[in-house]
Design a protein around this motif. Structure first.
Motif, short mmCIF file in Angstrom:
data_model
loop_
_atom_site.label_atom_id
_atom_site.label_comp_id
_atom_site.label_asym_id
_atom_site.label_seq_id
_atom_site.Cartn_x
_atom_site.Cartn_y
_atom_site.Cartn_z
N ILE A 44 0.61 -1.28 -0.10
CA ILE A 44 0.25 0.26 0.06
C ILE A 44 0.84 1.37 0.43
CG2 ILE A 44 -1.62 1.32 1.34
CD1 ILE A 44 -2.33 -1.64 2.55
N ARG A 45 1.43 1.33 0.79
CA ARG A 45 2.95 2.45 0.66
C ARG A 45 3.42 3.03 -0.95
NH1 ARG A 45 7.81 4.14 0.86
NH2 ARG A 45 8.75 2.40 0.83
N GLU A 46 3.74 1.77 -0.76
CA GLU A 46 4.68 2.23 -2.59
C GLU A 46 3.23 2.33 -3.67
OE1 GLU A 46 6.36 -1.52 -3.43
OE2 GLU A 46 8.03 -1.47 -2.35
N ARG A 47 2.26 1.83 -3.28
CA ARG A 47 1.44 1.63 -4.48
C ARG A 47 1.13 3.33 -4.37
NH1 ARG A 47 -4.50 -0.97 -5.01
NH2 ARG A 47 -5.48 0.43 -6.70
N PHE A 48 0.58 4.05 -3.82
CA PHE A 48 0.45 5.34 -3.29
C PHE A 48 0.85 6.35 -2.80
CE2 PHE A 48 -3.47 2.01 -2.29
CZ PHE A 48 -3.93 2.71 -3.99
N GLY A 49 2.14 5.65 -2.79
CA GLY A 49 3.01 6.92 -1.87
C GLY A 49 2.60 7.75 -0.51
N VAL A 50 2.43 6.88 0.37
CA VAL A 50 1.97 7.10 1.31
C VAL A 50 2.51 6.33 2.56
CG1 VAL A 50 -0.27 7.72 0.34
CG2 VAL A 50 0.34 6.06 1.89
N SER A 51 2.69 7.46 3.10
CA SER A 51 4.08 6.54 4.71
C SER A 51 2.78 5.71 5.65
CB SER A 51 3.77 7.82 5.77
OG SER A 51 2.28 7.98 6.28
N ARG A 52 3.85 5.12 5.89
CA ARG A 52 3.33 3.23 6.91
C ARG A 52 1.93 3.42 7.66
NH1 ARG A 52 5.65 -1.37 6.32
NH2 ARG A 52 5.20 -2.72 8.72
N ALA A 84 -1.03 3.84 5.14
CA ALA A 84 -1.38 2.87 5.34
C ALA A 84 -1.81 1.41 6.40
CB ALA A 84 0.38 1.90 4.29
N ARG A 85 -0.94 2.39 7.40
CA ARG A 85 -1.90 1.32 8.78
C ARG A 85 -2.87 1.94 9.45
NH1 ARG A 85 1.83 2.53 11.76
NH2 ARG A 85 3.57 0.79 11.15
N GLY A 104 -15.28 -4.55 8.88
CA GLY A 104 -14.80 -6.16 8.60
C GLY A 104 -14.94 -6.26 6.93
N LEU A 105 -13.90 -5.77 6.69
CA LEU A 105 -13.63 -5.41 4.94
C LEU A 105 -12.83 -6.59 4.95
CD1 LEU A 105 -16.24 -3.56 4.46
CD2 LEU A 105 -14.32 -2.73 2.27
N VAL A 106 -11.36 -6.32 6.38
CA VAL A 106 -10.57 -6.87 6.15
C VAL A 106 -10.06 -7.35 7.60
CG1 VAL A 106 -8.87 -5.95 4.07
CG2 VAL A 106 -8.86 -5.30 6.61
N ARG A 107 -8.67 -8.32 7.21
CA ARG A 107 -9.17 -9.20 8.79
C ARG A 107 -7.23 -8.91 8.51
NH1 ARG A 107 -9.90 -14.67 11.57
NH2 ARG A 107 -9.12 -14.42 13.76
N SER A 108 -6.40 -8.91 10.03
CA SER A 108 -5.07 -8.64 9.77
C SER A 108 -4.70 -9.60 10.82
CB SER A 108 -4.36 -7.26 10.25
OG SER A 108 -3.14 -7.26 10.49
N ARG A 109 -3.47 -10.50 10.77
CA ARG A 109 -3.00 -11.85 11.28
C ARG A 109 -2.03 -11.78 11.06
NH1 ARG A 109 -6.06 -17.11 10.19
NH2 ARG A 109 -5.15 -17.72 11.79
#
Length: 259
Positions: free
Chosen positions: A56-64, A67-68, A78-83
């Motif tokens: 995400i950071r590389e695609r959009f040129g944004v900070s971490r 992205a976080r 509920g669209l994503v789940r982080s593990r």
């Protein structure tokens, strides 16, 4: 009459403030969130697809950090789940918060628009007549007076073809009845109804001049609420939403083949 629909104060604040620079973190965050949200709800990123903060950071040129935060919001919907050791995985539709106004708007903006309009219209048919009847029993004197005033404003704006202000008044009208019902569950759906009303207008699904019958029914509902007639208010709202459903049917019913 001054009308302040859902989000009106925010729009006024935005209009009164200078636009932020293009690199503002909030602007970047909103852009990234909308893009990924639309891709998930539009199936461009299907169930099971794995994302990473670095991608995400590389695609959009944004900070971490941006992205976080984007992923945190998408996870709250509920669209994503982080593990750990797995990544950020796109979740099945059954996990989505389908009542979140942003999720609704993304779905209205994507290839599933017609199915989303059908779901929302059927939800309105199930809820709003009961809310109107409850408002006729529970509304305060000020709410009853306001319902009549907003209905009259709707007629004037509808006959003038002023769709932008008509939308604002329509949101105010339906929000008022949901909140005046005295049922907090109905009131909590105000933003959902606002988004579908906005969607109909902004997606070009509203006639330039609203149907006279719809204007009549708004006034009939308002009069029934003001007069404390729950049955008439419920019936009027049911008829109003039947008109809406009839207008939407060509979008979700398959065309009948001739011959």
């Amino acid at each position: 009459m001054e009308l302040r629909g859902v989000g009106q104060e925010k729009r006024e604040h935005a209009a009164a403030s200078p636009p932020p620079p293009a690199t503002d973190a909030a602007v970047l965050h909103s852009s990234v969130l909308d893009t990924i949200g639309e891709e998930i709800t539009g199936d461009a990123l299907p169930e099971g697809h794995v994302l990473t903060l670095e991608q995400i950071r590389e695609r959009f040129g944004v900070s971490r950090t941006v992205a976080r935060e984007t992923m945190r919001i998408l996870e709250s919907m509920g669209l994503v789940r982080s593990r750990r050791r797995v990544g950020i995985t796109v979740q099945p539709r059954a996990s989505w918060n389908v009542y979140d106004p942003r999720v609704i708007w993304w779905r209205l903006s994507g290839p599933g628009r017609n199915a989303q309009l059908r779901s929302l219209t059927e939800l309105r048919i199930a809820v709003e007549p009961l809310a109107a009847g409850a408002a006729a029993r529970s509304a305060s004197a000020a709410e009853r007076e306001r319902a009549v005033g907003v209905a009259a404003t709707l007629r004037a704006l509808g006959e003038a073809g002023d769709l932008d202000r008509f939308l604002e008044a329509d949101i105010a009208f339906h929000t008022l009845l949901l909140q005046a019902s005295g049922n907090e569950m109905f009131g909590a759906l105000a933003d959902v109804v606002a988004v579908v009303l906005q969607g109909r207008t902004q997606l070009g699904l509203m006639p330039h001049h609203p149907e006279p019958a719809a204007l009549d029914l708004h006034e009939a509902v308002a009069d029934a609420v003001a007069g404390g007639r729950p049955r008439d208010a419920e019936t009027g709202m049911r008829e109003l939403l039947a008109e809406v459903r009839h207008a939407m049917l060509p979008l979700w019913e398959p065309r009948t083949r001739k011959g």
